[in-house]
Design a protein around this motif. Structure first.
Motif, short mmCIF file in Angstrom:
data_model
loop_
_atom_site.label_atom_id
_atom_site.label_comp_id
_atom_site.label_asym_id
_atom_site.label_seq_id
_atom_site.Cartn_x
_atom_site.Cartn_y
_atom_site.Cartn_z
N THR A 1 0.82 -1.21 0.00
CA THR A 1 0.00 0.00 0.00
C THR A 1 0.86 1.26 0.00
O THR A 1 0.60 2.20 -0.77
CB THR A 1 -0.93 0.00 1.23
N ILE A 2 1.87 1.28 0.86
CA ILE A 2 2.75 2.46 0.92
C ILE A 2 3.51 2.62 -0.39
O ILE A 2 3.66 3.74 -0.91
CB ILE A 2 3.72 2.34 2.11
N GLY A 3 4.00 1.51 -0.93
CA GLY A 3 4.72 1.58 -2.21
C GLY A 3 3.84 2.09 -3.33
O GLY A 3 4.26 2.92 -4.15
N ALA A 4 2.58 1.60 -3.38
CA ALA A 4 1.65 2.08 -4.41
C ALA A 4 1.31 3.55 -4.19
O ALA A 4 1.19 4.33 -5.16
CB ALA A 4 0.39 1.22 -4.39
N TYR A 5 1.17 3.94 -2.93
CA TYR A 5 0.85 5.35 -2.63
C TYR A 5 1.99 6.26 -3.05
O TYR A 5 1.76 7.34 -3.60
CB TYR A 5 0.58 5.50 -1.13
N ARG A 6 3.22 5.82 -2.84
CA ARG A 6 4.37 6.65 -3.22
C ARG A 6 4.50 6.79 -4.74
O ARG A 6 5.01 7.79 -5.23
CB ARG A 6 5.65 6.04 -2.64
N SER A 7 4.01 5.79 -5.46
CA SER A 7 4.10 5.86 -6.92
C SER A 7 2.95 6.64 -7.54
O SER A 7 3.10 7.23 -8.62
CB SER A 7 4.14 4.45 -7.52
N VAL A 8 1.80 6.65 -6.86
CA VAL A 8 0.62 7.34 -7.41
C VAL A 8 0.37 8.67 -6.71
O VAL A 8 0.01 9.66 -7.35
CB VAL A 8 -0.63 6.42 -7.31
N GLY A 9 0.51 8.67 -5.39
CA GLY A 9 0.33 9.91 -4.63
C GLY A 9 -1.10 10.30 -4.38
O GLY A 9 -1.40 11.48 -4.17
N SER A 10 -2.02 9.32 -4.39
CA SER A 10 -3.44 9.61 -4.18
C SER A 10 -3.92 8.93 -2.91
O SER A 10 -3.53 7.80 -2.62
CB SER A 10 -4.27 9.15 -5.38
N ILE A 11 -4.79 9.62 -2.17
CA ILE A 11 -5.26 9.11 -0.89
C ILE A 11 -6.11 7.85 -1.06
O ILE A 11 -6.21 7.03 -0.14
CB ILE A 11 -6.07 10.20 -0.15
N HIS A 12 -6.73 7.67 -2.23
CA HIS A 12 -7.60 6.51 -2.42
C HIS A 12 -6.79 5.20 -2.40
O HIS A 12 -7.36 4.14 -2.14
CB HIS A 12 -8.39 6.63 -3.73
N VAL A 13 -5.48 5.30 -2.63
CA VAL A 13 -4.63 4.11 -2.56
C VAL A 13 -4.62 3.57 -1.13
O VAL A 13 -4.65 2.35 -0.91
CB VAL A 13 -3.20 4.43 -3.03
N LEU A 14 -4.58 4.45 -0.15
CA LEU A 14 -4.58 4.03 1.25
C LEU A 14 -5.91 3.37 1.61
O LEU A 14 -5.95 2.41 2.39
CB LEU A 14 -4.33 5.23 2.16
N ILE A 15 -6.99 3.87 1.02
CA ILE A 15 -8.30 3.26 1.26
C ILE A 15 -8.34 1.85 0.67
O ILE A 15 -8.85 0.91 1.28
CB ILE A 15 -9.41 4.14 0.66
N LEU A 16 -7.77 1.70 -0.54
CA LEU A 16 -7.69 0.37 -1.15
C LEU A 16 -6.87 -0.58 -0.28
O LEU A 16 -7.22 -1.75 -0.13
CB LEU A 16 -7.08 0.48 -2.55
N GLY A 17 -5.78 -0.08 0.27
CA GLY A 17 -4.95 -0.90 1.14
C GLY A 17 -5.69 -1.36 2.38
O GLY A 17 -5.57 -2.52 2.81
N MET A 18 -6.50 -0.46 2.97
CA MET A 18 -7.29 -0.83 4.15
C MET A 18 -8.34 -1.88 3.78
O MET A 18 -8.57 -2.83 4.54
CB MET A 18 -7.95 0.42 4.73
#
Length: 250
Positions: free
Chosen positions: A127-144
């Motif tokens: 999740t953190i790796g995907a967030y760092r590559s995209v930079g969108s808050i919805h990535v964190l929601i997907l990870g949860m």
């Protein structure tokens, strides 16, 4: 004389390994079981204990989860390799325990501890790796969402195994009713389709680790996160429906 005794003991250990390796019905589990069967003989004639192998495999899993956070294809390839080593050794420790007759409650707890810990850490790292590559808050929601789906799937699968054990006990005590009950369940096409999903296409432990490594190799953590969330949701829906139908027919 001592050499002969040692060779006999080693032969017995090898035979125990060959005879006691459980068969895996799931495609991903069967694949990793095959790889583990190739690696296991390397440890049979050593002093390595199953618990030591479990700890080493857990360390590889933790390292793989940490490397998922870093940007760069090299780090992701290394992360995927570490996760694959963790997955294979996670089966090797059980093979060694059965072959050397070193199974224990502590070993089972240690294995489960590292499995759940690494599932949590790998999802977090992904999740953190995907967030760092995209930079969108919805990535964190997907990870949860993925975290909740994966652990809920594992809970349902554990519960289902307990139900299967209870059904087998009931079958031994009353074979006629158990066979009739099974025919009722197996008659429905939807139940058969859901059982196939549960058997081969579910997002089990091995499938999850394989897919995380695959998308890490492809340098596509965000795509992998999206795919895993959808896959986990479909698996969870199928498992809940299957268990609901099965309990309804009881």
């Amino acid at each position: 004389m001592e050499n002969s005794t040692s060779e006999t003991k080693q032969s017995q250990i090898f035979n125990n390994f060959k005879n006691k390796v459980p068969k895996r019905k799931n495609l991903f589990e069967a694949f990793y079981n095959f790889l583990a069967s190739l690696v296991t003989p390397l440890f049979l004639n050593t002093s390595w204990t199953p618990n030591q192998i479990t700890i080493i495999s857990g360390v590889f899993g933790i390292a793989g989860a940490a490397l998922l956070i870093f940007q760069g294809h090299f780090f992701l390839i290394t992360a995927g390799i570490c996760i694959q080593i963790f997955t294979i050794l996670d089966l090797v420790d059980g093979n060694i325990a059965r072959a050397k007759k070193m199974q224990s409650d502590f070993g089972a707890w240690l294995d489960a501890f590292f499995d759940k810990l690494n599932d949590f850490l790998i999802i977090t790292g992904l999740t953190i790796g995907a967030y760092r590559s995209v930079g969108s808050i919805h990535v964190l929601i997907l990870g949860m969402c993925l975290m909740g789906f994966v652990f809920y799937i594992q809970y349902i699968m554990t519960w289902s195994k307990m139900q299967i054990i209870c059904a087998e006990i009931a079958e031994k005590s009353n074979p006629g009713s158990a066979q009739q009950h099974r025919k009722m369940n197996d008659s429905a096409a939807i139940v058969s389709a859901l059982k196939f999903i549960f058997q081969h296409a579910k997002l089990g432990h091995c499938a999850f680790l394989f897919l995380v490594s695959f998308f890490a190799f492809c340098n596509s953590l965000y795509l992998g996160l999206c795919f895993l969330v959808i896959h986990a949701f479909i698996t969870l829906t199928a498992l809940v429906t299957l268990n609901f139908l099965r309990l309804r027919r009881q």
